[in-house]
Each structure stands twice: as structure tokens, then as C-alpha cells.
Design a protein around this motif. Structure first.
Motif, PDB file in Angstrom:
ATOM      1  N   ALA A   1      27.938  -0.799  15.108  1.00 26.90           N
ATOM      2  CA  ALA A   1      26.454   0.110  15.159  1.00 26.90           C
ATOM      3  C   ALA A   1      26.899   1.294  14.158  1.00 26.90           C
ATOM      4  N   LYS A   2      25.780   1.687  13.559  1.00 29.88           N
ATOM      5  CA  LYS A   2      25.654   2.626  12.578  1.00 29.88           C
ATOM      6  C   LYS A   2      25.773   4.198  13.323  1.00 29.88           C
ATOM      7  N   ARG A   3      26.836   4.836  13.219  1.00 28.25           N
ATOM      8  CA  ARG A   3      26.733   6.316  13.526  1.00 28.25           C
ATOM      9  C   ARG A   3      25.663   7.129  12.831  1.00 28.25           C
TER      10      ARG A   3
ATOM     11  N   THR B   1      24.380   7.209  17.986  1.00 28.28           N
ATOM     12  CA  THR B   1      24.000   5.904  17.138  1.00 28.28           C
ATOM     13  C   THR B   1      22.557   5.813  17.126  1.00 28.28           C
TER      14      THR B   1
END
Length: 198
Positions: free
Chosen positions: A92-94, A137
Motif C-alpha cells: 500500500a502506498k504511503r 494511505t
């Protein structure tokens, strides 16, 4: 890890693999003769009988004991590194920044780490929470937060979650000007070592 460096490196690796694949494809099917075109002099395979590695290149280190262990070790390291890199891309992209309404019609950028630090410190200040961690996120185009908290022995999980939503997350939503801030909270019991009494 989806940075500019990653994209450039992935693009270069893809380009190299594409050139090697086209070289093998053109040579093995003899496409330059069938389609009547010429390939550059540096093209490695120009016909069906050409090979990537000659017999000399394939067999020159065969008698050395170190050759195959080194080849297998290098390939294993490359495989593990590529697998790690692939899994890192899928994580998951921060969120690094959030655009908020500053009231002047232009907006402002809020650092994601700043909001994470505030959420973490306010969660830890809440009664019954001994430690906390917050990660911001992206969730369906909007910011979302994942909280992991360690609860004290006397804390009631329902009270902590209710207070967290009505106080900590509500303040974060209001201060950042967000219409919604989905949150996932994971609660863990903090284990204390028994103290020895004399």
C-alpha cells in the motif's frame, strides 16, 4: 517505493529485456529475410543458427569447481532481490502529501508524516493507550489511516475506539479539511512483566 528511481530502473530493465527478446525473435524466425529488412551490425542474432552463447563461452569454466556455485548463488540473489522489489511495489502506498482547503481558494499541501505524527501522539495521549503507530494511505482516492495501538490492562477496547473516532480522528478530519477519513484500528494488549516483590 514507487519513486522516480524505481520507474526509471524498471523502464531500463524493460528496455533491455525488450531488445534481447526482439533480437532472439528476429533471429530465430529469420524475420529480416522474410520481411526483407536489415538489422544493425551490433544486433546479436541475425539468423536461425546464431546463438546467444557460443560453445566456448558455455564450457570454458566448466572444469573450475567455483563456477557453478557462483552462478547459482548470483542467480538466487537476483531472484530474491527481484521478488522483494516486486512485493515492495505491491505494498500500500504511503501518502506523502494531502491537499487541504486553506480558505483562500488555492489550497495547501500537508505533509503526510506530519498528520501521522499528530495522530500517533494524540492516540498515545488518550487514556488507556500506551503506544500507537499511524500510517496514512490512499483508500479509493481519499486518504485513510491505519492505526495500531497497544492497550493497557485496564483499558476497554470499545471506549478506546469510540473516543478515538469522536475525538482524535474528528480533530484530524476537521483540521485537515477532509470530508471523510476512513480508519482501521488494530488493538493489541500490552503485556507487562511481573514485578518481584521482596
Amino acid at each position: 517505493m514507487r519513486t522516480t528511481f524505481n520507474r526509471v530502473l524498471l523502464g531500463l530493465i524493460g528496455l533491455i529485456l525488450l531488445v534481447v527478446g526482439l533480437a532472439v525473435l528476429f533471429g530465430s524466425f529469420d524475420l529480416q529475410r522474410h520481411w526483407d529488412f536489415t538489422v544493425p551490425d551490433w544486433w546479436p542474432i541475425t539468423g536461425p543458427k546464431d546463438v546467444l552463447l557460443t560453445d566456448h563461452n558455455r564450457t570454458r569454466f566448466r572444469s573450475d569447481d567455483w563456477w557453478w556455485p557462483v552462478v547459482i548463488a548470483v542467480l538466487a540473489i537476483l531472484f530474491v532481490a527481484a521478488l522483494w522489489w516486486l512485493l515492495a511495489q505491491a505494498r500500500a502506498k504511503r501518502l506523502r502529501q494531502i491537499r487541504i482547503d486553506s480558505g483562500d481558494g488555492q489550497g495547501a499541501l500537508l505533509r503526510g508524516r506530519a498528520l501521522e505524527d499528530v495522530l500517533r501522539s494524540e492516540s498515545e495521549a488518550y487514556q488507556g493507550v500506551e503506544w500507537s503507530n499511524a500510517v496514512l494511505t490512499r483508500h479509493r482516492g481519499t486518504p485513510a489511516v491505519r492505526l495500531v495501538m497497544g492497550l493497557a490492562a485496564h483499558a476497554t477496547p470499545q471506549d478506546v475506539v469510540t473516543g478515538l473516532d469522536s475525538e482524535v480522528l474528528e480533530r484530524a478530519r476537521t483540521s485537515a479539511g477532509l470530508p471523510d477519513l476512513p480508519a482501521e484500528a488494530r488493538l493489541r494488549a500490552v503485556r507487562h512483566r511481573a514485578a518481584r516483590v521482596n
